[in-house]
Design an enzyme around this catalytic site. Structure first.
Site, PDB file in Angstrom:
ATOM      1  N   ARG A 196     -13.380   0.945 -44.814  1.00  0.00           N
ATOM      2  CA  ARG A 196     -14.352   2.037 -44.610  1.00  0.00           C
ATOM      3  C   ARG A 196     -14.170   3.120 -45.653  1.00  0.00           C
ATOM      4  O   ARG A 196     -13.047   3.531 -45.965  1.00  0.00           O
ATOM      5  CB  ARG A 196     -14.121   2.636 -43.212  1.00  0.00           C
ATOM      6  N   GLY A 231     -17.019   5.874 -33.607  1.00  0.00           N
ATOM      7  CA  GLY A 231     -17.966   5.316 -32.653  1.00  0.00           C
ATOM      8  C   GLY A 231     -17.806   3.823 -32.461  1.00  0.00           C
ATOM      9  O   GLY A 231     -17.989   3.303 -31.352  1.00  0.00           O
ATOM     10  N   GLN A 268       7.389   7.367 -15.295  1.00  0.00           N
ATOM     11  CA  GLN A 268       8.127   8.486 -14.706  1.00  0.00           C
ATOM     12  C   GLN A 268       9.397   7.979 -14.013  1.00  0.00           C
ATOM     13  O   GLN A 268      10.449   8.617 -14.087  1.00  0.00           O
ATOM     14  CB  GLN A 268       7.230   9.242 -13.709  1.00  0.00           C
ATOM     15  N   THR A 323     -15.249   7.056 -46.803  1.00  0.00           N
ATOM     16  CA  THR A 323     -15.839   8.352 -46.440  1.00  0.00           C
ATOM     17  C   THR A 323     -15.482   9.366 -47.513  1.00  0.00           C
ATOM     18  O   THR A 323     -14.362   9.345 -48.055  1.00  0.00           O
ATOM     19  CB  THR A 323     -15.306   8.843 -45.076  1.00  0.00           C
ATOM     20  N   ARG A 351      11.700  -6.078 -17.630  1.00  0.00           N
ATOM     21  CA  ARG A 351      11.239  -4.840 -18.279  1.00  0.00           C
ATOM     22  C   ARG A 351      11.249  -4.938 -19.810  1.00  0.00           C
ATOM     23  O   ARG A 351      10.329  -4.416 -20.451  1.00  0.00           O
ATOM     24  CB  ARG A 351      12.047  -3.648 -17.782  1.00  0.00           C
ATOM     25  N   PRO A 393       0.809  -1.228   0.000  1.00  0.00           N
ATOM     26  CA  PRO A 393       0.000   0.000   0.000  1.00  0.00           C
ATOM     27  C   PRO A 393       0.840   1.275   0.000  1.00  0.00           C
ATOM     28  O   PRO A 393       0.421   2.293  -0.561  1.00  0.00           O
ATOM     29  CB  PRO A 393      -0.820  -0.133   1.293  1.00  0.00           C
ATOM     30  N   GLU A 436       5.765  -2.680 -13.196  1.00  0.00           N
ATOM     31  CA  GLU A 436       7.213  -2.883 -13.359  1.00  0.00           C
ATOM     32  C   GLU A 436       7.974  -1.559 -13.324  1.00  0.00           C
ATOM     33  O   GLU A 436       9.010  -1.394 -13.984  1.00  0.00           O
ATOM     34  CB  GLU A 436       7.524  -3.630 -14.658  1.00  0.00           C
TER      35      GLU A 436
END
Length: 381
Positions: A263, A335, A362, A265, A238, A127, A358
């Site tokens: 698709r 969507g 940062q 468009t 890692r 924790p 792991e």
């Protein structure tokens, strides 16, 4: 890129076929049901993927262990990230025994981790201690004949399904020490299973250590040397996390490209719009760059060279790539990308964890900067 030999190519092709034909069709259901699949773990044992880092006598590889570990994770992760995570957790858990275990410990536990097909957890996070491993508070008090362990471990992957665990605690000398723990030992209490955003087919559980007595022979390596073992463990795993992230990125990019080709468009294919094509180009460029980092980090580890900087670079870059590529994939599908009928929303949810576990990204940047300064002789304090 380095060449693989014929046996390595054969192994990789076998994993690729298994991932495509068996794991991928089950991935959506695994995510939807959110339960650990023992049949998937058994299959990984069957083909030797959970034994890669064990000695060859116990089913491990003789050479290029870290590289093949990464390549196999990438293939499985393209099909199902939850299933691929098993390779990393099993390797992290058994690494202290491989790296620092006594001959007696290895002779006792390696058969169980190979032909016995037992899962082993890795209990480090608490924790109050995540990426800051040195801050952990779980204690292992020295008593006559052994140690008494007390503390709470959070986010234990496979904590609810493993029979063994490597657990890191603070010993009387003030340092950190690893112990091998039988999960049925009196005082080991499995807490709640976490209800997670992603990796929903992976078991993640809290574990309480309540006056757990362990004989002295359960200490792995020397007392007070646990932190060093954990850091070497990270150097091996890692690159595997990077490969996990890369597999997720590839799956998202593949799904987005298939959709963008089909698709239409504004009277042309979606992929023929420059904005979309740039997304595709950026995704594949980052994937290839990430793969190069993984190969270098893994090769250095296999050659016994210090790979801390490259391992952190690979983990950080590939996980950031996975999140960005998965986000772009959702955007390309519009969507539909936000609906569970399509896989990219799962990839998006899964990708986020790779920036966190792991060692958060940062922390990886801190490690990278520190290692660069060391190499330049300018580390300062």
């Amino acid at each position: 890129m380095w060449e693989l030999n014929s046996s390595q190519m054969l192994m990789l092709e076998s994993v690729r076929r298994m991932s495509r034909e068996v794991i991928a069709p089950a991935a959506a259901r695994i995510d939807r049901e959110g339960v650990f699949r023992t049949d998937m773990a058994d299959m990984l044992f069957e083909v030797g993927l959970l034994q890669i880092f064990l000695p060859p006598a116990y089913g491990g590889l003789e050479q290029d262990r870290c590289l093949m570990f990464c390549l196999c994770i990438e293939e499985v992760a393209r099909a199902c990230a939850s299933t691929a995570l098993n390779l990393i957790i099993q390797t992290a858990g058994l690494f202290p025994l491989v790296e620092a275990g006594s001959r007696e410990q290895q002779e006792k536990f390696f058969p169980r981790l190979s032909e016995g097909r037992e899962l082993i957890g890795y209990m480090v996070t608490e924790p109050e201690a995540g990426s800051d491993v040195a801050a952990l508070r779980s204690r292992a008090r020295s008593v006559e004949g052994g140690y008494v362990l007390d503390g709470t471990k959070n986010f234990v992957s496979n904590g609810g399904v493993c029979s063994l665990a490597s657990v890191l605690c603070r010993t009387d000398d003030g340092g950190l020490s690893f112990f091998v723990l039988e999960m049925e030992t009196e005082g080991v209490v499995r807490g709640k299973a976490e209800d997670k955003l992603g990796f929903r087919g992976s078991n993640t559980q809290q574990v309480f250590l309540e006056e757990v007595f362990l004989p002295s022979h359960c200490l792995v390596g020397e007392e007070g040397k646990g932190f060093e073992i954990a850091m070497r463990d990270f150097d091996a795993t890692r690159p595997g996390v990077a490969a996990l992230a890369l597999g997720i990125a590839e799956a998202a990019a593949d799904a987005a490209l298939r959709y963008a080709v089909e698709r239409r468009t504004f009277n042309k294919r979606l992929v023929d719009h420059q904005a979309i094509r740039f997304m595709v180009a950026d995704a594949w460029t980052s994937i290839e760059a990430g793969r190069g980092l993984i190969w270098r980090a893994a090769r250095d580890n296999d050659r016994g060279r210090k790979n801390t900087k490259l391992a952190s670079m690979a983990k950080c870059f590939c996980s950031d790539t996975a999140v960005r590529v998965a986000s772009d994939a959702v955007q390309i599908l519009g969507g539909y990308g936000y609906c569970k009928d399509y896989p990219v929303e799962r990839h998006y949810r899964d990708a986020k964890l790779t920036q966190i576990f792991e060692g958060a990204n940062q922390i990886q940047r801190i490690v990278i900067g520190r290692e660069i300064l060391k190499e330049e002789g300018r580390s300062g304090r």
